[in-house]
Design an enzyme around this catalytic site. Structure first.
Site, mmCIF file in Angstrom:
data_model
loop_
_atom_site.group_PDB
_atom_site.id
_atom_site.type_symbol
_atom_site.label_atom_id
_atom_site.label_comp_id
_atom_site.label_asym_id
_atom_site.label_seq_id
_atom_site.Cartn_x
_atom_site.Cartn_y
_atom_site.Cartn_z
ATOM 1 N N PHE A 1 0.759 -1.390 -0.081
ATOM 2 C CA PHE A 1 -0.108 -0.011 -0.048
ATOM 3 C C PHE A 1 0.866 1.270 -0.008
ATOM 4 O O PHE A 1 0.110 2.337 -0.309
ATOM 5 C CB PHE A 1 -0.802 0.077 1.072
ATOM 6 C CG PHE A 1 -0.608 0.705 2.540
ATOM 7 C CD1 PHE A 1 0.443 -0.176 3.213
ATOM 8 C CD2 PHE A 1 -0.834 2.072 2.845
ATOM 9 C CE1 PHE A 1 1.052 0.630 4.377
ATOM 10 C CE2 PHE A 1 -0.230 2.602 3.804
ATOM 11 C CZ PHE A 1 0.584 2.098 4.890
ATOM 12 N N LYS A 2 2.158 1.049 0.491
ATOM 13 C CA LYS A 2 2.899 2.377 0.362
ATOM 14 C C LYS A 2 2.947 3.000 -0.994
ATOM 15 O O LYS A 2 3.341 4.321 -1.278
ATOM 16 C CB LYS A 2 4.342 1.985 0.699
ATOM 17 C CG LYS A 2 4.555 1.225 2.004
ATOM 18 C CD LYS A 2 4.382 1.985 3.300
ATOM 19 C CE LYS A 2 4.746 1.623 4.442
ATOM 20 N NZ LYS A 2 4.184 0.310 5.075
ATOM 21 N N ASP A 3 2.985 2.236 -2.097
ATOM 22 C CA ASP A 3 2.708 2.665 -3.510
ATOM 23 C C ASP A 3 1.683 3.980 -3.512
ATOM 24 O O ASP A 3 1.914 4.801 -4.380
ATOM 25 C CB ASP A 3 2.618 1.819 -4.615
ATOM 26 C CG ASP A 3 3.396 1.109 -4.792
ATOM 27 O OD1 ASP A 3 4.866 1.212 -4.548
ATOM 28 O OD2 ASP A 3 3.376 -0.220 -4.992
ATOM 29 N N LEU B 1 3.391 6.888 -2.211
ATOM 30 C CA LEU B 1 4.917 7.144 -2.663
ATOM 31 C C LEU B 1 5.020 7.215 -4.098
ATOM 32 O O LEU B 1 6.075 7.580 -4.581
ATOM 33 C CB LEU B 1 5.940 5.930 -2.149
ATOM 34 C CG LEU B 1 6.511 6.370 -0.735
ATOM 35 C CD1 LEU B 1 6.934 5.092 -0.095
ATOM 36 C CD2 LEU B 1 7.463 7.447 -0.738
#
Ligand SMILES: *Cc1c(COP(=O)(O)O)cnc(C)c1O
Length: 497
Positions: free
Chosen positions: A111-113, A116
């Site tokens: 989920f960091k995408d 980011l």
């Protein structure tokens, strides 16, 4: 809208300054001076938009020094076909009143995408607005997923360099392979001997050290942060909670104005669930914010008692992105709940740094109890949940998502499951293939990570994400390891200054 510091209310900066610098010089985190609202009419309008337009609208309320056109450019540069189709953050109906919000369709499968992929666009524009000409050095401490997502977001972005530190024993083999094979001319990766908290503490110390800042300035460079302490990471995460609610309106699950949902979040640094808190504060009808932890259950205890105490054993678990004992973003929550009392927050944070412990006031405790519910589960329970959900619903959850699913069932046992519930799914099951395979077909577990990706595919039939399948055979570019105490020298050396 201006931003201030959780540790010093006299600070006043623009959104662009907050994003460009990442952390306030006093060590506090930047927070908006007030939380904007999102009305029911705006929600109705958003329900008819796609994800990108929803994002432009919601971000516009926080990043007021960006024009709508700038935000549109940022958003369309971020949420491209790298998210594998039209639905950037799909909501999947897995069982009665249980909706999984899949946040891992981006290029690194976590989920960091969601934040980011957007942050580099926001950051480079912020730098132009505030300190044009400087090369920005992004320093990242990662428990596994942030590092890769940040590398992928910033690779070859003009005017930026990025250095990532990961704990040598703290990440999965796939996560490590993703990072050490990273392509790009402006990237660097180093393992540190220690755990995530050591890496994060080291990075924070480098950020707030005036000598190093001066040294960088001489070379026309400045640090910034891609960790979830950066406001530019938080703001994009608010979008998907509002978006998921709008999707539930479209599905007919939400029928009337004010109908409530629960939100369950597998939590580490408290960034993701904090974004849900902000969404609630903006007016989204959230009933309970359910904070799910693994065996590192410092947050479960905090939410239940008001005492934050990191003096406890650190556990390495099968949900490594949540193996954290210092949840940085909690500072923003207690700032807000204390009535924006920065002196008080500073006191608590000083106490945390000195003794590893602090206790909030009765008033803050009561507010936390009202807003949140917290639970935790160990690795065995996590794997049992993966098995149950796969068997009963044919849904394959990763280890972090499974912690959330498990904790939600604990909640539902106590309070029932009449309220539609959004469960944040934070990684593709393939990112943690050995543990997921172990849960559904233990006899297929071996020692080769790539063979296990194939085995998981054979057993589950769920397609393997292309970015993970493509790792096989990629050359290792970074094999450096350093001590926590030498991170500073390592950074200067990697920057060749
Ligand atoms: C980072 C991460 C988490 C924890 O999110 P926070 O915002 O740090 O609470 C949970 N699951 C996965 C897969 C992650 O990468």
């Amino acid at each position: 809208m201006n931003y201030t510091s959780t540790r010093d209310n006299s600070v006043k900066v623009s959104a662009a300054q907050a994003i460009a610098t990442g952390i306030s010089p006093d060590g506090g985190l930047y927070v908006p001076e007030e939380i904007p609202s999102f009305s029911y009419d705006e929600l109705l309008a958003a329900s008819k938009m796609d994800y990108r337009d929803r994002a432009v609208n919601i971000l516009g309320k926080y990043l007021t020094d960006f024009t709508a056109d700038e935000l549109r450019e940022c958003v369309s540069g971020a949420y491209t076909d790298k998210f594998g189709g039209t639905d950037v953050a799909p909501v999947v109906d897995i069982a009665e009143n249980r909706f999984v919000l899949e946040l891992w369709h981006g290029p690194t499968c976590a989920f960091k995408d969601m934040a980011l992929q957007l942050l580099p666009h926001l950051l480079t524009r912020s730098v132009k607005k505030t300190c044009d000409g400087k090369e920005i050095v992004i320093l990242v401490a990662t428990s596994g997923d942030t590092g890769k997502a940040a590398l992928e977001g910033f690779k070859d972005v003009p005017g930026t360099r990025i250095i990532v530190f990961y704990p040598v024993e703290g990440v999965s083999a796939i996560q490590k392979t993703q990072m050490v094979t990273q392509e790009g001319g402006n990237v660097g990766v180093c393992a540190i001997k220690g755990n995530f908290d050591d890496a994060q503490t080291g990075v924070k110390q480098i950020f707030t050290n005036p000598e190093i800042a001066a040294e960088l300035a001489q070379h026309n460079m400045a640090f910034s942060s891609a960790n979830s302490i950066n406001w530019g990471r938080l703001a994009p995460q608010i979008v998907y909670y509002i978006s998921a609610y709008a999707d539930l309106m479209n599905k007919g699950v939400i029928k009337n104005q004010g109908d409530k949902v629960n939100v369950v979040v597998p939590t580490g640094n408290f960034g993701n669930i904090l974004a849900a808190y902000y969404a609630k504060k903006m007016g989204l009808s959230i009933n309970k914010l359910i904070c799910a932890s693994n065996a590192n259950n410092v947050l479960t205890d905090f939410i239940n008692t008001g005492v934050y105490d990191r003096n406890r054993p650190f556990h390495t678990t099968i949900s490594p992105s949540m193996d954290i004992l210092i949840s940085s973003n909690l500072e923003r929550l207690i700032y807000d709940l204390s009535g924006c009392d920065s002196a008080k927050v500073k006191g608590w944070m000083d106490s945390l740094a000195a003794t590893g412990r602090y206790e909030v006031d009765e008033d803050v405790k009561a507010k936390i109890k009202e807003l949140f519910w917290a639970g935790c589960c160990d690795d065995a329970a996590t794997q049992a949940t993966i098995n149950e959900v796969f068997t009963a619903q044919h849904y394959l959850a990763d280890t972090h998502t499974a912690v959330a699913l498990n904790v939600y069932e604990q909640y539902a046992k106590e309070y029932g499951s009449d309220v539609p519930t959004i469960i944040a799914s934070t990684a593709s099951p393939y990112k943690f293939a050995p543990a997921v395979l172990g849960a559904i077909a233990a006899d297929k577990v071996g020692s080769d990570e790539f063979a296990m990706l194939d085995a998981l595919h054979d057993v589950s039939g769920v397609p393997t994400p292309a970015p993970l399948a493509g790792l096989k055979g990629k050359a290792v570019r970074f094999d450096r390891v350093c001590e926590g105490a030498t991170m500073r020298e390592t950074v200067l050396d990697m920057l060749s200054i």
